[in-house]
Write an enzyme that holds these catalytic residues in place. Sequence first.
Site, PDB file in Angstrom:
ATOM      1  N   ASP A   7      -0.723  15.745 -21.797  1.00  0.00           N
ATOM      2  CA  ASP A   7      -2.023  15.546 -21.179  1.00  0.00           C
ATOM      3  C   ASP A   7      -2.966  15.030 -22.257  1.00  0.00           C
ATOM      4  O   ASP A   7      -3.387  15.793 -23.136  1.00  0.00           O
ATOM      5  CB  ASP A   7      -2.568  16.834 -20.573  1.00  0.00           C
ATOM      6  CG  ASP A   7      -3.781  16.596 -19.675  1.00  0.00           C
ATOM      7  OD1 ASP A   7      -4.604  15.715 -20.019  1.00  0.00           O
ATOM      8  OD2 ASP A   7      -3.905  17.274 -18.633  1.00  0.00           O
ATOM      9  N   GLU A  62       2.968   9.277   4.447  1.00  0.00           N
ATOM     10  CA  GLU A  62       3.055  10.558   5.143  1.00  0.00           C
ATOM     11  C   GLU A  62       2.526  10.409   6.564  1.00  0.00           C
ATOM     12  O   GLU A  62       1.439   9.844   6.749  1.00  0.00           O
ATOM     13  CB  GLU A  62       2.267  11.637   4.372  1.00  0.00           C
ATOM     14  CG  GLU A  62       2.824  11.892   2.979  1.00  0.00           C
ATOM     15  CD  GLU A  62       2.088  12.991   2.204  1.00  0.00           C
ATOM     16  OE1 GLU A  62       1.252  13.690   2.807  1.00  0.00           O
ATOM     17  OE2 GLU A  62       2.347  13.151   1.007  1.00  0.00           O
ATOM     18  N   ASP A  85       7.121  17.284  -2.606  1.00  0.00           N
ATOM     19  CA  ASP A  85       6.225  17.779  -1.557  1.00  0.00           C
ATOM     20  C   ASP A  85       5.252  16.695  -1.107  1.00  0.00           C
ATOM     21  O   ASP A  85       4.553  16.869  -0.117  1.00  0.00           O
ATOM     22  CB  ASP A  85       5.459  19.002  -2.069  1.00  0.00           C
ATOM     23  CG  ASP A  85       4.579  19.641  -0.999  1.00  0.00           C
ATOM     24  OD1 ASP A  85       5.115  19.963   0.087  1.00  0.00           O
ATOM     25  OD2 ASP A  85       3.370  19.799  -1.239  1.00  0.00           O
ATOM     26  N   ARG A  90       0.821  13.580  -6.085  1.00  0.00           N
ATOM     27  CA  ARG A  90       0.711  12.540  -5.066  1.00  0.00           C
ATOM     28  C   ARG A  90       1.827  11.531  -5.281  1.00  0.00           C
ATOM     29  O   ARG A  90       2.231  11.250  -6.412  1.00  0.00           O
ATOM     30  CB  ARG A  90      -0.645  11.819  -5.130  1.00  0.00           C
ATOM     31  CG  ARG A  90      -1.834  12.588  -4.582  1.00  0.00           C
ATOM     32  CD  ARG A  90      -1.718  12.859  -3.086  1.00  0.00           C
ATOM     33  NE  ARG A  90      -2.913  13.482  -2.528  1.00  0.00           N
ATOM     34  CZ  ARG A  90      -3.145  14.786  -2.495  1.00  0.00           C
ATOM     35  NH1 ARG A  90      -2.253  15.610  -3.041  1.00  0.00           N
ATOM     36  NH2 ARG A  90      -4.242  15.274  -1.944  1.00  0.00           N
ATOM     37  N   HIS A 133       4.229  18.273   2.365  1.00  0.00           N
ATOM     38  CA  HIS A 133       2.919  18.381   1.720  1.00  0.00           C
ATOM     39  C   HIS A 133       2.279  19.745   2.012  1.00  0.00           C
ATOM     40  O   HIS A 133       1.158  19.830   2.529  1.00  0.00           O
ATOM     41  CB  HIS A 133       1.999  17.247   2.187  1.00  0.00           C
ATOM     42  CG  HIS A 133       0.895  16.947   1.216  1.00  0.00           C
ATOM     43  ND1 HIS A 133       0.356  15.697   1.066  1.00  0.00           N
ATOM     44  CD2 HIS A 133       0.214  17.746   0.332  1.00  0.00           C
ATOM     45  CE1 HIS A 133      -0.594  15.728   0.158  1.00  0.00           C
ATOM     46  NE2 HIS A 133      -0.698  16.964  -0.310  1.00  0.00           N
TER      47      HIS A 133
END
Length: 352
Positions: free
Chosen positions: A203, A293, A288, A264, A312
Amino acid sequence: MAKPRCVITAELMEPYLSQIKDMCDVTVGGWALEKRLMSEDELIGLLQGAEIFIVEFEQVTARVIDACPDLKLIMCVRGNPVNVDRNACTARGIPLLYTPGRNANSVAEFIVGAMIALIRKIALSYHELRSGRYLGEPKDNIYDVTYRDDMVWSMNDPGANPYIAFKGFEVFGKTFGMVGYGAIGRKLAKILQAMGMRLMAYDPYVPPEELQADGIEPATMEEVFSRSDFVSIQCKVTEETKGLIGAREISLMKPTAYFINTARGVIVDQKALMDALLEKRIAGAVLDVFWEEPLPANHPLLQMDNVLITPHIAGASSDVPVQHSLMIADEIARFVNGESPKRLFNKEIIKS
């Protein structure tokens, strides 16, 4: 002094909803009332005269914002208010607030559960049993049983031994790599460390010293993908993260490694991931979120035994609305008392 008019289309829980009603003249509609999304025209009609709008799923476009001259505050009960036009809010001088970390516990626990369900073949074995495999003959009386000291399942039946077919492995001692170390990562790290896993994270916005203080090895993107047994995507969608994970990154993964995405779909190159799964260049995946979608009914993911897919739902916990309701009530109190917000999304409004 008259209470400010507040329109709510988000799911809010008690006692926080009552607290908001004490501070505001509240109207509830849309998703919160009917579990359907309101159109632009419906929203514009409902928001006339409203100073505060608390939203969850409805699309708050520039047209909606421009058509509601009394709006002074928009609050979105999501970790990333992508359904609200940020630029339109800023242009009008309207603070856009959000609820960071509201579902961090939910998603962190989901990642752990889904990871174990996949590698220990829990979901697959359940599906196989429900489909009629590995079962005995039907019985007239299921309570008429013969006790055995060593109760095992089809050990002498070649090709029908679930103990072998569904043998997985433990996470203890394995390396879990994170791309993104925010609220979810911090919750997840504590759980995984308690399970004896080694952690590393990439990160660029978190100082290495902070990661090290949390017992996590700071790493480059390349190191996370090449050394981890599990690679988990946990960053928000921004222009910087769209397409962040492509063929190059996935090619670095070990053939025994698993890919996890609860962030995402747009962050990951679909073809690159699909090729790696179809060609068995990685061990499997927990997904997920998707590139479209609902997932198309003919998508190859639906036929893969080494992939656990869910619709999701990582953040779908009944405790999540409690968390965001608490934050919203706090921000309403700050607004009514003339205090600055804590959870401002469009921070550029301060400069403007």
